[in-house]
Design a protein around this motif. Structure first.
Motif, short mmCIF file in Angstrom:
data_model
loop_
_atom_site.label_atom_id
_atom_site.label_comp_id
_atom_site.label_asym_id
_atom_site.label_seq_id
_atom_site.Cartn_x
_atom_site.Cartn_y
_atom_site.Cartn_z
N ARG A 181 -14.59 43.58 67.13
CA ARG A 181 -13.57 44.20 66.30
C ARG A 181 -13.80 44.06 64.79
O ARG A 181 -13.40 44.94 64.03
CB ARG A 181 -12.20 43.62 66.67
N ARG A 223 3.68 46.14 64.20
CA ARG A 223 3.58 46.90 65.44
C ARG A 223 3.68 48.40 65.21
O ARG A 223 2.98 49.19 65.84
CB ARG A 223 4.68 46.44 66.41
N TYR A 250 1.10 52.11 62.34
CA TYR A 250 0.36 53.35 62.63
C TYR A 250 1.32 54.53 62.79
O TYR A 250 1.10 55.61 62.24
CB TYR A 250 -0.47 53.19 63.90
N GLU A 304 -5.95 59.74 61.82
CA GLU A 304 -6.98 60.08 62.79
C GLU A 304 -8.37 59.62 62.33
O GLU A 304 -9.26 59.42 63.16
CB GLU A 304 -6.98 61.58 63.08
N THR A 349 -8.41 55.61 63.44
CA THR A 349 -7.86 55.21 64.73
C THR A 349 -8.47 53.90 65.21
O THR A 349 -7.75 52.98 65.66
CB THR A 349 -8.09 56.31 65.77
N ASP A 350 -9.79 53.76 65.11
CA ASP A 350 -10.45 52.54 65.57
C ASP A 350 -10.00 51.34 64.74
O ASP A 350 -9.81 50.24 65.28
CB ASP A 350 -11.97 52.69 65.48
N PHE A 376 -7.07 50.93 63.11
CA PHE A 376 -5.70 50.57 63.47
C PHE A 376 -5.66 49.89 64.84
O PHE A 376 -4.93 48.91 65.02
CB PHE A 376 -4.80 51.80 63.47
N CYS A 377 -6.43 50.39 65.79
CA CYS A 377 -6.44 49.78 67.12
C CYS A 377 -6.97 48.36 67.07
O CYS A 377 -6.40 47.45 67.68
CB CYS A 377 -7.29 50.62 68.08
N ALA A 378 -8.05 48.15 66.30
CA ALA A 378 -8.65 46.82 66.22
C ALA A 378 -7.70 45.82 65.56
O ALA A 378 -7.54 44.69 66.04
CB ALA A 378 -9.97 46.89 65.46
N ALA A 424 -4.44 46.09 65.37
CA ALA A 424 -3.29 45.91 66.26
C ALA A 424 -3.62 44.93 67.38
O ALA A 424 -2.78 44.10 67.77
CB ALA A 424 -2.86 47.25 66.84
N GLU A 425 -4.85 44.99 67.89
CA GLU A 425 -5.25 44.05 68.95
C GLU A 425 -5.32 42.63 68.43
O GLU A 425 -4.93 41.68 69.11
CB GLU A 425 -6.59 44.49 69.53
N GLU A 458 -1.66 41.46 68.09
CA GLU A 458 -1.07 41.09 69.38
C GLU A 458 -1.64 39.77 69.89
O GLU A 458 -0.91 38.93 70.44
CB GLU A 458 -1.32 42.21 70.39
#
Length: 234
Positions: free
Chosen positions: A28, A83, A86, A97, A100-101, A103-105, A107-108, A111
């Motif tokens: 990540r 949370r 995004y 867009e 995206t990668d 924000f996902c990383a 967010a993970e 969490e």
């Protein structure tokens, strides 16, 4: 046993290092570094992802989210993610867009940090048996992840001064170069293994004192000293 030892160290020294699977950060961190670099080097994106305040906490402190430039003492960029960060930027038609990668990383990581703190709080409850469950307090709370990009500074420019975080417990993940200094209750300055991918560091912030009624101290003072001022880092 390692987790129990971490609770004891957290209590005695004001911080604890927790081992994790290094694959989590190895996968990540390149994505996060690339995303923040692109975001802060594109004028349109700097504006599109500029910070906003989605809510204020129980003490009235702003919980800002998004991109912030710090200029007063330190030269660096912040990106704060909650949370719903995004979703908010997507509604504002920011170019999510393209990130995206990223924000996902983040967010993970966010969490996973929340989960690590909840697990740690459960061990704290078992070890100290407080009147009110510490785990329940953190489980019902929210997490925010801060990504930092340090910028080159002139010789003599100040770094992050000694301070307490506003958090209940801070979860420090990784730095590209060492700089974090943690101060124990005895005043000893300690460096943690912050450049390694196989561990994280937990330490209490200001809200820890409120959660624990001040029984276990006011939080852990810490600061950042950049050993390579003329280089940037995340």
């Amino acid at each position: 046993q390692a987790r129990i030892n971490a609770v004891q160290k957290f209590h005695h020294d004001g911080f604890a290092e927790i081992e994790i699977n290094p694959r989590f950060l190895l996968e990540r961190m390149p994505v996060i570094k690339d995303g923040l670099r692109r975001m802060t080097e594109t004028d349109h994106h700097k504006n599109a992802f500029s910070s906003y305040v989605p809510f204020r906490d129980e003490l009235g402190w702003d919980h800002d989210s998004g991109l912030i430039r710090r200029e007063e003492r330190e030269k660096k960029w912040f990106f704060h993610l909650y949370r719903d960060t995004y979703v908010w930027y997507a509604q504002k038609k920011a170019p999510v867009e393209e990130y995206t990668d990223f924000f996902c990383a983040v967010a993970e990581v966010n969490e996973r940090a929340h989960s690590a703190v909840i697990q740690f709080a459960e061990l704290w409850d078992t070890a100290h048996n407080p009147p009110l469950s510490i785990k329940d307090r953190f489980q019902s709370g929210c997490a925010v992840t801060r990504v930092l990009r340090y910028l080159p500074r002139e010789a003599g420019a100040p770094d992050a001064t000694i301070h307490f975080d506003r958090s209940g417990i801070s979860c420090h993940w990784l730095s590209t170069k060492p700089g974090l200094h943690i101060f124990t209750p005895e005043g000893e300055k300690v460096n943690v293994a912050e450049t390694k991918h196989d561990r994280i560091t937990l330490f209490p912030g200001k809200k820890w004192a409120g959660i624990t009624a001040g029984k276990y101290g006011p939080g852990t003072p810490h600061g950042v000293i950049d050993p390579e001022r003329n280089q940037e880092g995340v």
